[in-house]
Design an enzyme around this catalytic site. Structure first.
Site, PDB file in Angstrom:
ATOM      1  N   LYS A   1       0.799  -1.150   0.007  1.00 31.16           N
ATOM      2  CA  LYS A   1      -0.085  -0.035  -0.155  1.00 31.16           C
ATOM      3  C   LYS A   1       0.835   1.136   0.038  1.00 31.16           C
ATOM      4  O   LYS A   1       0.686   2.238  -0.669  1.00 31.16           O
ATOM      5  CB  LYS A   1      -1.195  -0.130   1.117  1.00 31.16           C
ATOM      6  CG  LYS A   1      -2.015  -0.810   1.217  1.00 31.16           C
ATOM      7  CD  LYS A   1      -2.902  -1.025   2.368  1.00 31.16           C
ATOM      8  CE  LYS A   1      -3.965  -2.102   2.096  1.00 31.16           C
ATOM      9  NZ  LYS A   1      -4.611  -2.675   3.568  1.00 31.16           N
TER      10      LYS A   1
ATOM     11  N   GLN B   1      -4.949  -1.155   9.697  1.00 30.27           N
ATOM     12  CA  GLN B   1      -4.855  -2.435   9.077  1.00 30.27           C
ATOM     13  C   GLN B   1      -5.436  -3.606  10.331  1.00 30.27           C
ATOM     14  O   GLN B   1      -5.257  -3.555  11.450  1.00 30.27           O
ATOM     15  CB  GLN B   1      -3.208  -2.867   8.719  1.00 30.27           C
ATOM     16  CG  GLN B   1      -2.993  -4.210   8.206  1.00 30.27           C
ATOM     17  CD  GLN B   1      -3.775  -4.222   6.611  1.00 30.27           C
ATOM     18  OE1 GLN B   1      -3.545  -3.060   6.064  1.00 30.27           O
ATOM     19  NE2 GLN B   1      -4.416  -5.517   6.482  1.00 30.27           N
TER      20      GLN B   1
ATOM     21  N   ASP C   1     -11.326   3.238   4.364  1.00 32.52           N
ATOM     22  CA  ASP C   1     -11.731   1.767   4.117  1.00 32.52           C
ATOM     23  C   ASP C   1     -13.268   1.595   4.214  1.00 32.52           C
ATOM     24  O   ASP C   1     -13.918   0.745   3.911  1.00 32.52           O
ATOM     25  CB  ASP C   1     -11.381   1.101   5.272  1.00 32.52           C
ATOM     26  CG  ASP C   1     -10.192   0.014   5.013  1.00 32.52           C
ATOM     27  OD1 ASP C   1     -10.237  -0.304   3.916  1.00 32.52           O
ATOM     28  OD2 ASP C   1      -9.453  -0.634   6.039  1.00 32.52           O
TER      29      ASP C   1
END
Ligand code: NAP
Length: 300
Positions: free
Chosen positions: A54, A98, A121
């Site tokens: 990422k 994460q 997200d």
């Protein structure tokens, strides 16, 4: 029938190219560089790989990448304080924590402490509610990538029968919401669904997000259907040598690709689109935060 392969890797490169173009525009015309902060708690090897890739792709499209790696034993209040700091930082337009988090941390509490406008997200309860009520929101990356590929293949999805296998909060449910918003007739299947094969055989669009290697075989697929395989499962591959493994999806590609009209491979399908959509969401969040028109085609 031999299905058209939906090349997620190539599609993701196109999406990242569009993101890079908009990043350049934001820098040149507005003096703003979008920034994505990624928070990793602990040393989970798969998470470390995701975070690295990422970060690399964030920099490649011209954005700022801020990585925060915290010890596995980090107390919850310390993590919440970091998120608060990132929420207040005008250089940070997207925040991603994460998952999974170590057991002592409350995932819901942590996710819901992110400013919804920076929740790239799309897991914050406000964004979940906005999506469910058809309002502008941050859209979870994996289903957004699936939607982009389906729209590209079909043009309009209106009136198509869609079956989503899996009802997780991160894939199955938001996928169903997005398909419903595009006027599909949507059914969500799960582990208690009766006669799931017959249900799947009625689907013009079949999305598999189960986490079971090659569960969906060609005889579950309607001839000509579009099959999107979200699953990522690592299985033994003795044919490649002792102790070797390979990745497979939730769909048995060999049989399903004989029946489907279009299908995503694993690897090289949904996976690369997920990261591309994370970058797209960061640009979208940056535009919204600064009152700048958001780029077309990068969100739902
Ligand atoms: P999850 O939270 O474990 O959810 C799995 C879903 O599948 C559940 O709703 C479960 O039903 C259902 N299910 C399990 N066994 C089933 C069966 N035999 N028949 C029908 N439904 C069944 O998984 P997830 O997080 O959504 O992830 C799903 C897969 O996608 C995994 O392989 C994951 O690695 C992959 N994934 C890929 C990406 C990507 O970027 N490509 C992103 C996220 C996830 P119940 O609710 O009834 O238990």
């Amino acid at each position: 029938m031999t299905a058209k392969i939906i090349d997620g890797k190539a599609f993701a490169a196109v999406v990242r190219g569009k993101v890079a173009k908009h990043v350049t525009r934001l820098k040149d015309e507005h003096g703003i560089t979008p920034g994505l902060a990624v928070v990793l708690v602990g040393e989970d090897p798969a998470s470390q790989v995701y975070v690295r890739s990422k970060g690399k792709l964030t920099v490649e499209v011209g954005m700022n990448s801020y990585e925060h790696k915290l010890d596995a034993a980090t107390p919850e209040d310390e993590l919440l304080a970091l998120i608060q700091k990132l929420n207040n930082d005008p250089q940070v337009h997207g925040i991603l924590v994460q998952l999974p988090l170590p057991d002592h941390l409350n995932e819901g509490l942590v996710i819901n402490s992110i400013d919804p406008a920076k929740d790239v997200d799309g897991f914050h309860i406000s964004n979940v509610g906005l999506l469910a009520t058809g309002q502008k929101s941050m859209v979870p990356c994996t289903p957004l990538g699936c939607l982009m590929m389906l729209r590209d293949h079909h043009g309009s999805l209106s009136g198509l029968n869609a079956v989503v296998v899996g009802r997780s909060n991160i894939v199955g449910k938001p996928m169903a919401q997005l398909l419903l918003r595009d006027s599909c007739t949507v059914t969500i299947a799960h582990s208690r669904t009766k006669d799931i094969e017959a249900l799947c055989r009625g689907a013009d669009i079949l999305v598999a997000a189960v986490g079971r290697s090659e569960m969906i075989t060609g005889d579950w697929v309607k001839p000509g259907a579009s099959v999107i395989d979200v699953g990522i499962n690592r299985i033994d591959a003795p044919e490649k040598g002792e102790g070797k493994t390979r990745l497979v999806g939730d769909v048995q590609f060999s049989s399903a690709s004989e029946v489907a009209g279009a299908i995503t491979p694993v690897p090289g399908g949904v996976g690369p689109m997920t990261i591309a959509c994370l970058l797209a969401n960061t640009v979208t969040a940056c535009c919204r935060a600064n009152g700048i028109a958001e780029p077309e085609g990068l969100t739902a």
